[in-house]
Design a protein around this motif. Structure first.
Motif, PDB file in Angstrom:
ATOM      1  N   SER A  29       5.369  -9.439   2.111  1.00 45.17           N
ATOM      2  CA  SER A  29       5.496  -9.375   0.276  1.00 45.17           C
ATOM      3  C   SER A  29       6.114 -10.929  -0.530  1.00 45.17           C
ATOM      4  CB  SER A  29       6.356  -8.491   0.122  1.00 45.17           C
ATOM      5  OG  SER A  29       6.130  -7.002   1.326  1.00 45.17           O
ATOM      6  N   TYR A  30       7.173 -11.959  -0.325  1.00 43.29           N
ATOM      7  CA  TYR A  30       7.128 -13.036  -0.898  1.00 43.29           C
ATOM      8  C   TYR A  30       6.586 -13.853  -0.521  1.00 43.29           C
ATOM      9  CZ  TYR A  30      10.177 -17.337  -1.976  1.00 43.29           C
ATOM     10  OH  TYR A  30      11.011 -18.261  -2.503  1.00 43.29           O
ATOM     11  N   GLN A  35       6.646  -0.699  -7.355  1.00 42.96           N
ATOM     12  CA  GLN A  35       6.563  -0.127  -5.714  1.00 42.96           C
ATOM     13  C   GLN A  35       6.727  -0.899  -4.840  1.00 42.96           C
ATOM     14  OE1 GLN A  35       2.223  -0.111  -6.686  1.00 42.96           O
ATOM     15  NE2 GLN A  35       2.407   1.396  -8.116  1.00 42.96           N
ATOM     16  N   LEU A  36       7.229  -2.189  -4.692  1.00 37.53           N
ATOM     17  CA  LEU A  36       7.905  -2.968  -3.849  1.00 37.53           C
ATOM     18  C   LEU A  36       9.107  -2.140  -2.985  1.00 37.53           C
ATOM     19  CD1 LEU A  36       6.829  -5.023  -2.142  1.00 37.53           C
ATOM     20  CD2 LEU A  36       7.503  -6.622  -3.163  1.00 37.53           C
ATOM     21  N   ILE A  37       9.596  -2.942  -4.518  1.00 37.20           N
ATOM     22  CA  ILE A  37      10.989  -2.154  -4.124  1.00 37.20           C
ATOM     23  C   ILE A  37      11.365  -0.816  -3.383  1.00 37.20           C
ATOM     24  CG2 ILE A  37      13.005  -1.518  -5.589  1.00 37.20           C
ATOM     25  CD1 ILE A  37      12.723  -4.230  -7.574  1.00 37.20           C
ATOM     26  N   ILE A  69       0.988  -1.483   0.166  1.00 31.88           N
ATOM     27  CA  ILE A  69      -0.017  -0.223  -0.181  1.00 31.88           C
ATOM     28  C   ILE A  69       1.205   1.025  -0.076  1.00 31.88           C
ATOM     29  CG2 ILE A  69      -1.892   0.701   1.415  1.00 31.88           C
ATOM     30  CD1 ILE A  69      -3.211  -1.440   2.338  1.00 31.88           C
ATOM     31  N   ILE A  70       1.905   1.152   1.025  1.00 30.52           N
ATOM     32  CA  ILE A  70       2.778   2.365   0.759  1.00 30.52           C
ATOM     33  C   ILE A  70       3.410   2.453  -0.605  1.00 30.52           C
ATOM     34  CG2 ILE A  70       5.081   3.094   2.064  1.00 30.52           C
ATOM     35  CD1 ILE A  70       4.474   1.779   4.261  1.00 30.52           C
ATOM     36  N   GLY A  71       3.657   1.031  -1.280  1.00 27.16           N
ATOM     37  CA  GLY A  71       4.355   1.870  -2.792  1.00 27.16           C
ATOM     38  C   GLY A  71       3.408   2.048  -3.416  1.00 27.16           C
ATOM     39  N   LYS A  72       1.938   2.139  -3.331  1.00 26.89           N
ATOM     40  CA  LYS A  72       0.504   2.728  -4.207  1.00 26.89           C
ATOM     41  C   LYS A  72       0.594   4.085  -3.909  1.00 26.89           C
ATOM     42  CE  LYS A  72      -1.276  -2.201  -5.780  1.00 26.89           C
ATOM     43  NZ  LYS A  72      -2.688  -2.696  -4.878  1.00 26.89           N
ATOM     44  N   VAL A  73       0.691   4.628  -2.251  1.00 27.77           N
ATOM     45  CA  VAL A  73       0.700   5.332  -2.015  1.00 27.77           C
ATOM     46  C   VAL A  73       1.100   6.907  -2.506  1.00 27.77           C
ATOM     47  CG1 VAL A  73       0.481   6.929  -0.108  1.00 27.77           C
ATOM     48  CG2 VAL A  73      -0.998   5.037  -0.213  1.00 27.77           C
ATOM     49  N   PHE A  74       3.131   5.961  -2.420  1.00 27.02           N
ATOM     50  CA  PHE A  74       4.029   7.266  -2.729  1.00 27.02           C
ATOM     51  C   PHE A  74       4.366   7.072  -3.652  1.00 27.02           C
ATOM     52  CE2 PHE A  74       3.160   7.436   2.386  1.00 27.02           C
ATOM     53  CZ  PHE A  74       3.259   8.136   2.296  1.00 27.02           C
ATOM     54  N   THR A 113      18.188  -6.555   3.462  1.00 24.61           N
ATOM     55  CA  THR A 113      17.239  -7.871   3.304  1.00 24.61           C
ATOM     56  C   THR A 113      16.326  -7.712   2.567  1.00 24.61           C
ATOM     57  OG1 THR A 113      18.811  -8.994   5.516  1.00 24.61           O
ATOM     58  CG2 THR A 113      17.108  -9.911   4.025  1.00 24.61           C
ATOM     59  N   PRO A 114      15.300  -6.869   2.973  1.00 24.62           N
ATOM     60  CA  PRO A 114      14.289  -7.063   1.956  1.00 24.62           C
ATOM     61  C   PRO A 114      14.477  -6.645   0.289  1.00 24.62           C
ATOM     62  CG  PRO A 114      13.580  -6.195   4.571  1.00 24.62           C
ATOM     63  CD  PRO A 114      15.005  -7.010   4.059  1.00 24.62           C
ATOM     64  N   LEU A 115      15.005  -5.183   0.474  1.00 23.82           N
ATOM     65  CA  LEU A 115      15.058  -4.459  -0.956  1.00 23.82           C
ATOM     66  C   LEU A 115      16.697  -5.953  -1.802  1.00 23.82           C
ATOM     67  CD1 LEU A 115      15.531  -2.067  -2.523  1.00 23.82           C
ATOM     68  CD2 LEU A 115      17.308  -1.193  -1.343  1.00 23.82           C
ATOM     69  N   VAL A 116      17.790  -6.048  -0.826  1.00 22.38           N
ATOM     70  CA  VAL A 116      18.264  -6.896  -1.782  1.00 22.38           C
ATOM     71  C   VAL A 116      17.649  -8.351  -2.972  1.00 22.38           C
ATOM     72  CG1 VAL A 116      20.515  -8.517  -1.934  1.00 22.38           C
ATOM     73  CG2 VAL A 116      20.444  -6.237  -0.597  1.00 22.38           C
TER      74      VAL A 116
END
Length: 489
Positions: A286-287, A70-72, A56-61, A406-409
């Motif tokens: 998210s995975y 968006q997720l990345i 949701i934060i990806g979609k908002v911002f 870790t989540p980003l990589v």
């Protein structure tokens, strides 16, 4: 209040008296553990909320990007806060060693809550454009800076308040608070997701969890301001005042050079601990939804069930570290990651709910060996006068480089290679580093902290310890006399 008398400069522990030993007040200990763990609870309430709202934060911002982008971008903003954590450690750590752990922990608590609360106030991209993600980044940087002084101070605070025999168990409550905060955040988001429509969550619902930071922060500040300073730090300050010329504080570079081996061990332990932590808590929701295409609610509930199971296991492992040692427990977890990461992700990747849960439970059990053993192991690496500084810097450097990223990589690796097993390989590498680090550690279970006098639960236990130490000393003298007599003959 703890029973304390400033110790003389004894040549060895055989000359200690009962008054030299710290007798810990059990009521104060419980308050100290609760207040220290509360900060971690609040920090991870925010992390749980952010992780579960990442989509949701990806979609908002970042509305103009693709779903993957968006997720990345959302995780990139999450990871950015970790870049300033070492700076926070460099600022708050020395302050904690100079002015006291309690004062600094009170300040980091209120600063953390302000940063979290502000996220809920930021208008979305459709209203203020590029300023929306910029303000989100600034709020995350405030959070990261404040948390740079949080974990090292909280771990130090609990370790210095604890008795030598139960330091592992009391330290594990720090991570119990971590898991509790994450569960509260995740449960709140999960409940809101089930009650509100997708449109309402996207429009205004996502802000509510961040607004809760204000009352939580005020409560935490009140609790921490009521605490006394740790017995170990009080003794250290009394010794400093008793000297005609107080020993000058080490500069940052002097400390890093003098304690470089301990710092490397700290970084290695924190690496395996936090790669496991952030993989399970921040990336996994998210995975499950983005990569394995489970429903959002199913993914949230699965991870939350595992987290609930992890709470008592963390305390159990903490207790076991006091019985069998820190090294065996942490070593078991690191070896488990090397051996079981791939089988666990194969179970998760099957898509069958029961098998997915089984794979997550295996990863959760392995992680609790670190959450139960690390909080008491890290403070024991350093002496009292630099413990807060060294731990805050070492912990946050490692978290910044290897934990928070870790989540980003892993999201980037999966997207780039199209290999859904990349997270397993990442965890295996962390486990191998953890094994090497554990091999270099000395066992610290049931022993005083470096540079501190023994700490016990009762005065009777202090008398018993004195008797034991003197007995050991007499036996050593007898052996030395026998060896001398044999050499003379």
């Amino acid at each position: 209040m703890s029973t304390r008398i400033t110790p003389a400069q004894h040549p060895d522990k055989s000359n200690l008296t009962v008054d030299d030993i710290t007798v810990v007040d059990n009521k104060l200990l419980k308050r100290a553990v609760g207040a220290a763990a509360l900060g971690n609870t609040m920090e991870w309430f925010d992390f749980g909320v952010y992780s579960y709202l990442a989509v949701i934060i990806g979609k908002v911002f970042f509305p103009d990007a693709s779903n993957t982008a968006q997720l990345i971008a959302s995780f990139g903003t999450f990871a950015a806060a970790f870049l300033v954590r070492p700076i926070g450690g460099m600022v708050f750590g020395p302050l904690g060693d100079r002015y006291g752990r309690q004062k600094v922990l009170a300040f980091t608590m209120i600063m953390m809550s302000i940063g979290t609360f502000c996220i809920g106030l930021i208008p979305d991209y459709s209203k203020i454009g590029i300023m929306a993600p910029i303000l989100l980044l600034l709020a995350r940087l405030v959070q990261g800076f404040s948390t740079g002084g949080e974990y090292g101070g909280a771990a130090t605070f609990i370790a210095e308040y604890s008795t030598d025999k139960r330091r592992g168990f009391t330290g594990s409550f720090l991570e119990f608070g971590t898991i509790l905060g994450y569960i509260l955040g995740a449960a709140l988001v999960t409940g809101m997701t089930s009650l509100l429509s997708s449109e309402d969550m996207l429009s205004w619902g996502w802000r509510i969890p961040f607004f809760l930071a204000a009352p939580l922060g005020l409560f935490g500040l009140f609790v921490r301001l009521k605490l006394e300073e740790t017995p170990a730090f009080q003794k250290h300050m009394e010794q400093q005042e008793a000297r005609e010329h107080a020993k000058p504080s080490l500069t940052l570079w002097q400390m890093l050079h003098k304690y470089r081996h301990q710092m490397l061990k700290c970084i290695g332990l924190v690496l395996v601990f936090n790669v496991s932590n952030y993989m399970l808590t921040s990336y996994m929701p998210s995975y499950l939804t983005g990569v394995l295409h489970m429903s959002e609610l199913t993914g949230l509930l699965l991870v939350m069930v595992v987290m609930i199971l992890m709470m008592p296991l963390t305390l159990l492992w903490g207790h076991l570290t006091d019985r069998i040692g820190r090294r065996p427990v942490i070593g078991f977890g690191a070896a488990g990651l090397v051996v079981l990461a791939i089988p666990s992700f194969m179970l998760i990747g099957s898509g069958d709910i029961a098998l997915v849960l089984a794979g997550l439970v295996v990863l959760g059990i392995l992680h609790t060996t670190f959450s139960g053993g690390t909080p008491s192991t890290l403070p024991a690496l350093f002496v009292t006068d630099i413990r807060y500084s060294a731990l805050a810097i070492g912990f946050n450097v490692s978290v910044s480089l290897f934990g928070g990223t870790t989540p980003l990589v892993t999201a980037w690796l999966v997207d780039t290679t199209q290999n859904v097993m990349m997270p397993a390989y990442y965890m295996m590498g962390a486990g191998a580093i953890g094994l090497i680090t554990v091999y270099t550690l000395r066992e610290t279970a049931r022993k005083p902290l470096s540079g501190s006098m023994p700490a016990v639960a009762t005065r009777a236990e202090a008398h018993s310890l004195i008797k034991k130490l003197r007995g050991q000393h007499e036996r050593k003298k007898a052996v030395a006399r026998e060896l001398a007599r044999t050499a003379a003959d």
